[in-house]
Design an enzyme around this catalytic site. Structure first.
Site, PDB file in Angstrom:
ATOM      1  N   HIS A 275      -3.856  11.940  -7.908  1.00  0.00           N
ATOM      2  CA  HIS A 275      -2.366  11.254  -7.750  1.00  0.00           C
ATOM      3  C   HIS A 275      -3.335   9.699  -8.740  1.00  0.00           C
ATOM      4  O   HIS A 275      -2.606   9.384  -9.432  1.00  0.00           O
ATOM      5  CB  HIS A 275      -1.589  11.273  -7.000  1.00  0.00           C
ATOM      6  CG  HIS A 275      -0.770  10.076  -7.027  1.00  0.00           C
ATOM      7  ND1 HIS A 275       0.948  10.798  -7.135  1.00  0.00           N
ATOM      8  CD2 HIS A 275      -0.651   8.577  -6.955  1.00  0.00           C
ATOM      9  CE1 HIS A 275       1.986   9.229  -7.369  1.00  0.00           C
ATOM     10  NE2 HIS A 275       0.466   8.415  -7.325  1.00  0.00           N
ATOM     11  N   GLU A 276      -3.652   8.552  -7.969  1.00  0.00           N
ATOM     12  CA  GLU A 276      -4.491   7.929  -7.979  1.00  0.00           C
ATOM     13  C   GLU A 276      -4.527   7.451  -9.874  1.00  0.00           C
ATOM     14  O   GLU A 276      -4.977   6.665 -10.291  1.00  0.00           O
ATOM     15  CB  GLU A 276      -5.136   6.910  -7.336  1.00  0.00           C
ATOM     16  CG  GLU A 276      -4.647   6.719  -5.770  1.00  0.00           C
ATOM     17  CD  GLU A 276      -3.538   6.521  -5.443  1.00  0.00           C
ATOM     18  OE1 GLU A 276      -3.193   5.573  -7.315  1.00  0.00           O
ATOM     19  OE2 GLU A 276      -2.653   6.259  -5.000  1.00  0.00           O
ATOM     20  N   HIS A 279      -2.874   7.984 -12.160  1.00  0.00           N
ATOM     21  CA  HIS A 279      -1.981   5.989 -12.623  1.00  0.00           C
ATOM     22  C   HIS A 279      -2.907   6.292 -14.136  1.00  0.00           C
ATOM     23  O   HIS A 279      -2.170   5.176 -15.016  1.00  0.00           O
ATOM     24  CB  HIS A 279      -2.306   5.441 -11.266  1.00  0.00           C
ATOM     25  CG  HIS A 279      -0.680   5.333 -10.324  1.00  0.00           C
ATOM     26  ND1 HIS A 279       0.612   5.480 -10.833  1.00  0.00           N
ATOM     27  CD2 HIS A 279      -0.783   5.679  -9.487  1.00  0.00           C
ATOM     28  CE1 HIS A 279       1.354   5.943 -10.396  1.00  0.00           C
ATOM     29  NE2 HIS A 279       0.474   6.217  -8.970  1.00  0.00           N
ATOM     30  N   GLU A 353       4.749   7.144 -10.856  1.00  0.00           N
ATOM     31  CA  GLU A 353       4.185   8.192  -9.503  1.00  0.00           C
ATOM     32  C   GLU A 353       5.389   9.899 -10.024  1.00  0.00           C
ATOM     33  O   GLU A 353       4.430  10.292  -9.917  1.00  0.00           O
ATOM     34  CB  GLU A 353       5.419   7.747  -8.188  1.00  0.00           C
ATOM     35  CG  GLU A 353       5.340   6.088  -8.110  1.00  0.00           C
ATOM     36  CD  GLU A 353       3.600   6.560  -7.904  1.00  0.00           C
ATOM     37  OE1 GLU A 353       3.349   7.220  -7.821  1.00  0.00           O
ATOM     38  OE2 GLU A 353       3.820   4.985  -7.843  1.00  0.00           O
ATOM     39  N   ASP A 357       1.908  12.655  -9.940  1.00  0.00           N
ATOM     40  CA  ASP A 357       2.103  13.171  -9.501  1.00  0.00           C
ATOM     41  C   ASP A 357       1.926  14.777 -10.405  1.00  0.00           C
ATOM     42  O   ASP A 357       1.227  15.353  -9.864  1.00  0.00           O
ATOM     43  CB  ASP A 357       3.254  13.834  -8.921  1.00  0.00           C
ATOM     44  CG  ASP A 357       3.302  12.885  -7.064  1.00  0.00           C
ATOM     45  OD1 ASP A 357       2.597  12.366  -7.101  1.00  0.00           O
ATOM     46  OD2 ASP A 357       4.761  12.377  -7.255  1.00  0.00           O
TER      47      ASP A 357
HETATM   48 ZN   LIG Z   1       1.471   6.637  -7.067  1.00  0.00          ZN
END
Ligand SMILES: [Zn+2]
Length: 408
Positions: A275-276, A279, A353, A357
């Protein structure tokens, strides 16, 4: 005219207080003691009751804390407290840099002291009661002292620089101020974990083994260079779990809380990392930096138009305009604008976000991410049923149930 400004300032503070507490009130209307259907599997009935009790305690405490802050700032405005501190600072020195340092030093130290009983209660009573707290009094005091030291060095340094530019270049000061603030924040993003974090926590490179191999395997599979993976001793203060990315370029590093490693299995941890990484891959990190640089430029420019105006200082009961009093008055007048910008930023952030995801579920494993998010929420006793309006104004992350729905 300055009276009108005074009453605008008062109105902003009242509206802000009322609205913030109204949103909290809306959240309480979503609470119940029975476990809602869709939450089974995340909380059991017993844990859910505990979560609701935790939330209720925090809510009550939050109202008391914010009421105290509200009364304090109202008192400062109605009884010309800022004028008094300004006079005090000038009675000690006639140098405008030193006066600004004294002015903010006094205000920040006093407000920190006054809010100390609240932070003590929050940590040693509420967090303690729900089994989160690991901080002892020694750590608390050391943290405070280190915090003051850092604010004095960094905050004091930046403030001196800004007043210096203001004195030298008057209305053009915002450009110099902007350049130095930007350079400083980029520097801090890169070196925060090397310069600041070690003052508070221990970071150790993640040891060789299954977890490290799995993380490297995933990073390679999406073409992401990742050499710095660290474990931080978050359990020194709290049993809540977390993980984060920091820095950028060659300086980027992943930091995993020891509490997170203890709670999750390898797949779940890699999913959190995926997930990170999402980003980064979706360029959220660089966009956020650019947006915040643009915002600070706009704020400094607006401030430079108003800083000399006697209206601002007169509104706070001070005759001759000066830099530090201008900062206070401008800060309050600008807060409705930053409130609106904040809403906008939260909308973007919630969208990001979902994108991160989606990246994790396309490139790794949606089930592992779902189960990681559930564990994190349950462990931290997070609110699963926030009011939609509360989410709209305050949440930078979508509520868990929405994220789970999309991951399915
Ligand atoms: Zn996040």
């Amino acid at each position: 005219m300055h009276e009108i400004i005074f009453w605008i300032i008062i109105a902003i503070i009242i509206l802000d207080f009322v609205f913030e507490n109204y949103l909290e009130y809306l959240n309480t209307k979503m609470m119940g003691t029975l476990l809602p259907e869709e939450l089974s599997g995340i909380y059991d009935q017993e844990k859910y009751s505990k979560q609701q009790a935790y939330q209720r305690d925090n809510l009550r405490f939050g109202i008391i804390t914010s009421a105290f802050g509200f009364l304090l700032i109202m008192g400062m405005l109605l009884f010309y407290g800022f004028a008094y501190i300004d006079k005090l600072a000038w009675s000690i020195t006639s140098n405008s840099i030193l006066a600004a340092l004294l002015f903010f030093g006094i205000i920040m130290f006093a407000s920190d002291m006054l809010s100390m009983p609240f932070s003590l209660y929050g940590i040693f009573v509420i967090e303690e009661k729900y089994g989160f707290n690991k901080t002892n009094l020694k750590t608390f005091i050391l943290d405070k002292v280190k915090g003051w030291f850092i604010s004095a060095v960094i905050g004091g340094g930046l403030l001196s620089l800004l007043v210096f530019f203001y004195r030298k270049t008057e209305n053009m000061f915002w450009i110099y101020a902007w350049l130095s603030v930007s350079a400083f924040s980029i520097f801090m993003t890169m070196f925060y974990s090397v310069l600041i974090v070690p003052l508070f926590n221990k970071q150790t490179p993640l040891e060789e083994g299954e977890l490290r191999d799995s993380i490297s395997l995933f990073a390679n599979s999406v073409g992401f260079r990742l050499n710095n993976i660290y474990v931080i001793n978050g359990s020194k203060r709290s049993l809540k779990a977390n993980a984060y990315f920091t820095g950028f370029g060659a300086k980027k590093r992943v930091v995993l809380y020891d509490t997170l490693i203890e709670e999750m299995n390898t797949e779940e941890i890699v999913a959190v990392l995926a997930h990170e990484v999402g980003h980064y891959k979706k360029k959220h990190v660089i966009h956020n930096i650019l947006i915040s640089l643009a915002q600070s430029g706009a704020v400094l420019f607006l401030f430079s138009l108003l800083v000399d105006s006697p209206l601002l200082s007169n509104a706070l009961g001070i005759e001759k305009p000066n830099f530090h009093v201008g900062v206070i008055a401008f800060g309050i007048l600008y807060s409705p604008v930053s409130f609106l910008l904040g809403i906008f930023m939260n909308i973007i952030s919630r969208k990001n976000e979902f994108q991160a995801d989606a990246f994790a579920s396309e490139n790794y494993n949606p089930e592992a991410l779902s189960s990681a998010l559930k564990k994190l929420t349950a462990r931290n006793l997070s609110n699963l049923t926030p009011h939609p309006l509360y989410v709209f104004f305050n949440y930078s992350h979508p509520p868990l149930l929405e994220r789970l729905k999309r991951l399915r």
